[in-house]
Design an enzyme around this catalytic site. Sequence first.
Site, PDB file in Angstrom:
ATOM      1  N   LYS A 271       5.429   1.951   3.444  1.00  0.00           N
ATOM      2  CA  LYS A 271       5.512   1.579   2.012  1.00  0.00           C
ATOM      3  C   LYS A 271       4.232   2.065   1.361  1.00  0.00           C
ATOM      4  O   LYS A 271       3.190   1.434   1.452  1.00  0.00           O
ATOM      5  CB  LYS A 271       5.631   0.053   1.891  1.00  0.00           C
ATOM      6  CG  LYS A 271       6.362  -0.440   0.664  1.00  0.00           C
ATOM      7  CD  LYS A 271       5.704  -0.150  -0.680  1.00  0.00           C
ATOM      8  CE  LYS A 271       4.537  -1.057  -0.994  1.00  0.00           C
ATOM      9  NZ  LYS A 271       3.802  -0.593  -2.197  1.00  0.00           N
TER      10      LYS A 271
ATOM     11  N   CYS B 266     -12.720   3.018   0.697  1.00  0.00           N
ATOM     12  CA  CYS B 266     -13.051   1.789   1.438  1.00  0.00           C
ATOM     13  C   CYS B 266     -14.431   1.906   2.052  1.00  0.00           C
ATOM     14  O   CYS B 266     -15.198   0.956   2.084  1.00  0.00           O
ATOM     15  CB  CYS B 266     -12.053   1.561   2.558  1.00  0.00           C
ATOM     16  SG  CYS B 266     -10.358   1.614   2.004  1.00  0.00           S
TER      17      CYS B 266
HETATM   18  P1  ADP Z   1      -5.446  -2.174  -4.366  1.00  0.00           P
HETATM   19  O1  ADP Z   1      -6.245  -3.226  -5.047  1.00  0.00           O
HETATM   20  O2  ADP Z   1      -6.243  -1.134  -3.692  1.00  0.00           O
HETATM   21  O3  ADP Z   1      -4.280  -1.666  -5.172  1.00  0.00           O
HETATM   22  P2  ADP Z   1      -3.651  -3.733  -2.832  1.00  0.00           P
HETATM   23  O4  ADP Z   1      -4.063  -4.489  -1.629  1.00  0.00           O
HETATM   24  O5  ADP Z   1      -3.171  -4.510  -3.999  1.00  0.00           O
HETATM   25  O6  ADP Z   1      -4.882  -2.841  -3.116  1.00  0.00           O
HETATM   26  O7  ADP Z   1      -2.544  -2.665  -2.499  1.00  0.00           O
HETATM   27  C1  ADP Z   1      -2.479  -1.929  -1.307  1.00  0.00           C
HETATM   28  C2  ADP Z   1      -1.035  -1.812  -0.872  1.00  0.00           C
HETATM   29  O8  ADP Z   1      -0.534  -3.118  -0.642  1.00  0.00           O
HETATM   30  C3  ADP Z   1      -0.105  -1.193  -1.894  1.00  0.00           C
HETATM   31  O9  ADP Z   1       0.871  -0.407  -1.209  1.00  0.00           O
HETATM   32  C4  ADP Z   1       0.564  -2.388  -2.542  1.00  0.00           C
HETATM   33  O10 ADP Z   1       1.837  -2.116  -3.077  1.00  0.00           O
HETATM   34  C5  ADP Z   1       0.675  -3.322  -1.362  1.00  0.00           C
HETATM   35  N1  ADP Z   1       0.755  -4.744  -1.704  1.00  0.00           N
HETATM   36  C6  ADP Z   1       0.196  -5.390  -2.758  1.00  0.00           C
HETATM   37  N2  ADP Z   1       0.473  -6.703  -2.715  1.00  0.00           N
HETATM   38  C7  ADP Z   1       1.240  -6.911  -1.607  1.00  0.00           C
HETATM   39  C8  ADP Z   1       1.822  -8.065  -0.998  1.00  0.00           C
HETATM   40  N3  ADP Z   1       1.697  -9.278  -1.527  1.00  0.00           N
HETATM   41  N4  ADP Z   1       2.515  -7.909   0.157  1.00  0.00           N
HETATM   42  C9  ADP Z   1       2.639  -6.684   0.716  1.00  0.00           C
HETATM   43  N5  ADP Z   1       2.106  -5.558   0.190  1.00  0.00           N
HETATM   44  C10 ADP Z   1       1.413  -5.661  -0.954  1.00  0.00           C
END
Ligand code: ADP
Length: 480
Positions: free
Chosen positions: A178, A287
């Site tokens: 994903k 990162c």
């Molecule tokens: P950033 O702040 O770098 O966007 P995120 O951690 O929000 O980092 O996003 C990294 C990845 O995790 C993306 O592919 C995002 O769609 C996914 N993501 C965000 N929230 C969730 C969640 N609650 N569960 C699973 N995947 C998530």
Amino acid sequence: MPLTPFNIPTAHHLIGGTWTPANATIPVSDPSTGSPLTTIGRGTQADIDAAVTAAKNALDGAWGAMTALDRGRILTRIGKAVLTHVDALSELESRDVGKPLTQAHADAVALARYFEFYGGAADKITGETIPYQAGYTVYTLREPHGVTGHIIPWNYPMQIIGRSVGAALAMGNACVLKPAEDACLTAMAFGQIAIDAGLPAGALNIVTGLGAEAGVALSSHHEIAHMSFTGSVSTGEVIQAAAAKNVIPVTLELGGKSPQLVFDDADLDQALPFLVNAGIQNAGQTCSASSRILVQRGVYKKVCDRMSEAYRALKVGPATDDLNVGPLISAGQKAIVMSFLAKGADLTIAAQGQILTDAAGHYVPPTLFSDVPPDHPLAQDEIFGPVQVLIPFKDEAEALRIANSTKFGLVASVWTMDGGRQMRLAKALKSGQVFINNYGAGGGVELPFGGVGKSGHGREKGFEALYGFSTLKTVAAWHG
Ligand code: ADP
């Protein structure tokens, strides 16, 4: 430039080797201009279910039956195929992520290199025999977990696919990927390249979509046997909680506040490009960016002057202009970085780079702060933008104390000619990687990578990743 090279239709998921139309879409914009770029599929629970089923079928079919040698050959072919598409992948990434072309090019080459590395490694992971009681022969088998989930961020899609999916496939897992909603075009292009290079249907499935929808569906899926996540600390906590519920192993890479320690005896000519580049590469959205530069007082002014000069020469503009720094990924990310710059209003700005465009992209000026107190939010929190802080220190003990004072521990580097100090600090720094007289953001393909503390746990890259993407079975045979 077509936004769907490799003949991939927009808004489709790759499930079981076939591009499947998405039921709903998400608009994607160009970070360099803010204008619409394309649409991607908004994956649902049903799409994730279908992708997991396709992965299971691959494990029950041709992919699961394949020898390590043949898996390795396919991975190597994928690596070679990526090399023939480096320019197209770089352009696509540059438009989608806002990454200057040269940096996108390096990511595409790294993606190829991961597949070459893991193609070669696939048949070189062995078990062991264990001396045991009389009448027994005992040995261990390294086996794939099964279906592995891969949730990746938008900052380095190609590199993270390489290290995560490459290692998982090498060990014979079947993957569901994903990618991030902000940047998933090279992931889709890569999926097609892998199929064209002979990867069996279902060994790699790609569902695009939102974290709260497709991401949650994948990370909480009860038929996923291992979860690999790179992203923010807050999402990492949610992913680990979901993994705990299904009692599956999880690899988390969650960023950092990585320091470089510059001592009075350092070779400054060697150090300078690393000090600056490690902070502004990919507009600091890395990162393993080095956002803290700790400098011993004897050379502090010199380092501050030279870094300031380098900052003033930094040029910021659209990704395809291939300047030093491109835009940030989104308006939201720009707002976060600007709020950190506002938090630094009480600090001294030593120098800033120049924004050379009027385009409505998400640009921020690369900014170097000097004399920053080690406990200031700018010296403690991950900013994820082109911002570095200079912190002076007196001696080795103080440098170590400051370096280890954040909640993170991903990468550190030590610049000194004193061999004893190099060894002492390499041991004492709380960090997954330590570089001596250099700094590799994330390091090379061959180097195990991962963090301690809030930077996460588990190791990707190198041979070490292959242990994480497999499980060990002990066989004890009694034969008398
Ligand atoms: P950033 O702040 O770098 O966007 P995120 O951690 O929000 O980092 O996003 C990294 C990845 O995790 C993306 O592919 C995002 O769609 C996914 N993501 C965000 N929230 C969730 C969640 N609650 N569960 C699973 N995947 C998530």
